[in-house]
Write a protein that holds these residues in place. Structure first.
Motif, short mmCIF file in Angstrom:
data_model
loop_
_atom_site.label_atom_id
_atom_site.label_comp_id
_atom_site.label_asym_id
_atom_site.label_seq_id
_atom_site.Cartn_x
_atom_site.Cartn_y
_atom_site.Cartn_z
N ARG A 22 18.55 17.95 -14.04
CA ARG A 22 19.91 18.17 -13.09
C ARG A 22 20.93 17.68 -14.21
NH1 ARG A 22 20.27 18.24 -7.54
NH2 ARG A 22 22.30 18.68 -7.82
N LEU A 23 20.46 17.25 -15.70
CA LEU A 23 21.32 16.60 -16.45
C LEU A 23 22.82 17.51 -16.23
CD1 LEU A 23 21.78 14.41 -18.42
CD2 LEU A 23 21.24 16.00 -20.72
N GLU A 24 22.52 19.08 -16.60
CA GLU A 24 23.45 19.66 -16.64
C GLU A 24 24.59 19.45 -15.57
OE1 GLU A 24 22.88 23.21 -18.80
OE2 GLU A 24 22.15 22.29 -20.31
N THR A 29 29.92 17.25 -13.10
CA THR A 29 30.70 16.83 -11.82
C THR A 29 30.95 15.53 -12.33
OG1 THR A 29 28.70 17.66 -10.35
CG2 THR A 29 30.20 15.81 -9.70
N LEU A 30 30.75 14.72 -12.98
CA LEU A 30 31.42 13.62 -13.44
C LEU A 30 32.27 13.59 -14.41
CD1 LEU A 30 28.20 11.78 -15.04
CD2 LEU A 30 29.56 11.02 -12.58
N SER A 31 31.72 14.84 -15.26
CA SER A 31 33.48 15.11 -15.78
C SER A 31 34.70 15.38 -14.96
CB SER A 31 32.95 16.28 -16.87
OG SER A 31 32.27 16.29 -18.11
N ASP A 32 34.95 15.91 -13.44
CA ASP A 32 34.98 16.52 -13.35
C ASP A 32 36.18 15.63 -12.16
OD1 ASP A 32 35.26 19.18 -13.57
OD2 ASP A 32 34.11 19.68 -12.41
N LEU A 33 35.42 13.95 -12.06
CA LEU A 33 36.16 12.78 -11.61
C LEU A 33 36.96 11.83 -12.34
CD1 LEU A 33 32.24 11.14 -10.80
CD2 LEU A 33 34.07 12.08 -8.77
N PRO A 34 38.00 11.52 -11.37
CA PRO A 34 39.06 11.18 -12.57
C PRO A 34 39.11 10.36 -12.62
CG PRO A 34 39.30 10.93 -9.40
CD PRO A 34 37.50 11.92 -9.95
N GLY A 35 38.89 9.15 -13.53
CA GLY A 35 39.01 8.27 -14.41
C GLY A 35 37.49 7.67 -15.14
N VAL A 36 37.08 9.64 -15.18
CA VAL A 36 35.69 9.07 -15.81
C VAL A 36 35.33 10.26 -16.72
CG1 VAL A 36 32.79 10.00 -15.03
CG2 VAL A 36 34.68 8.70 -13.62
N ALA A 41 25.05 12.94 -23.53
CA ALA A 41 24.08 13.18 -22.34
C ALA A 41 22.79 14.07 -23.14
CB ALA A 41 24.52 14.10 -21.54
N GLU A 42 21.82 13.63 -22.81
CA GLU A 42 20.53 13.60 -23.29
C GLU A 42 19.01 13.29 -22.41
OE1 GLU A 42 18.25 13.06 -27.68
OE2 GLU A 42 20.28 13.16 -27.46
N GLY A 43 18.51 13.82 -22.74
CA GLY A 43 16.99 14.19 -21.61
C GLY A 43 18.16 14.06 -20.10
N SER A 44 17.61 12.43 -19.31
CA SER A 44 17.82 12.11 -18.21
C SER A 44 18.89 11.31 -17.71
CB SER A 44 16.51 11.72 -17.84
OG SER A 44 16.22 10.18 -17.79
N LYS A 45 19.36 11.25 -18.93
CA LYS A 45 20.68 9.70 -18.99
C LYS A 45 22.31 10.30 -19.71
CE LYS A 45 17.61 6.34 -18.87
NZ LYS A 45 17.21 6.28 -17.84
#
Length: 83
Positions: A22-24, A29-36, A41-45
């Motif tokens: 689910r990494l990608e 999704t995180l990139s689309d959030l305001p202020g984030v 991103a690597e492995g599961s982190k």
């Protein structure tokens, strides 16, 4: 000109742990959030930077932790800046 009160801004970093495979999708999704901002991103982190008014970072982390595919979202560092 009257003095404008400073607005405290929290600048924080956090590590988001995700389910295998689910990494990608979570990073997108995180990139689309305001202020984030996704910084790594690597492995599961996923390492993110959060910018929000003081007192809002906890709410942001809860919202991130509840995203589909996220196992946990933990703050690593926080700095309060008066802007």
């Amino acid at each position: 000109m009257p003095d404008t009160p400073a607005i405290p801004l929290a600048i924080s970093s956090a590590v988001v742990s995700v389910l295998p495979g689910r990494l990608e999708s979570v990073a997108a999704t995180l990139s689309d959030l305001p202020g984030v901002e996704v910084r790594a991103a690597e492995g599961s982190k996923i390492v993110i930077i959060l910018e929000a008014p003081r007192g809002e970072t906890g709410k942001q982390l809860v919202e991130i932790a509840l995203l589909d595919g996220v196992v946990s979202a933990n703050m690593v560092f926080e700095h309060i800046e008066e802007v």
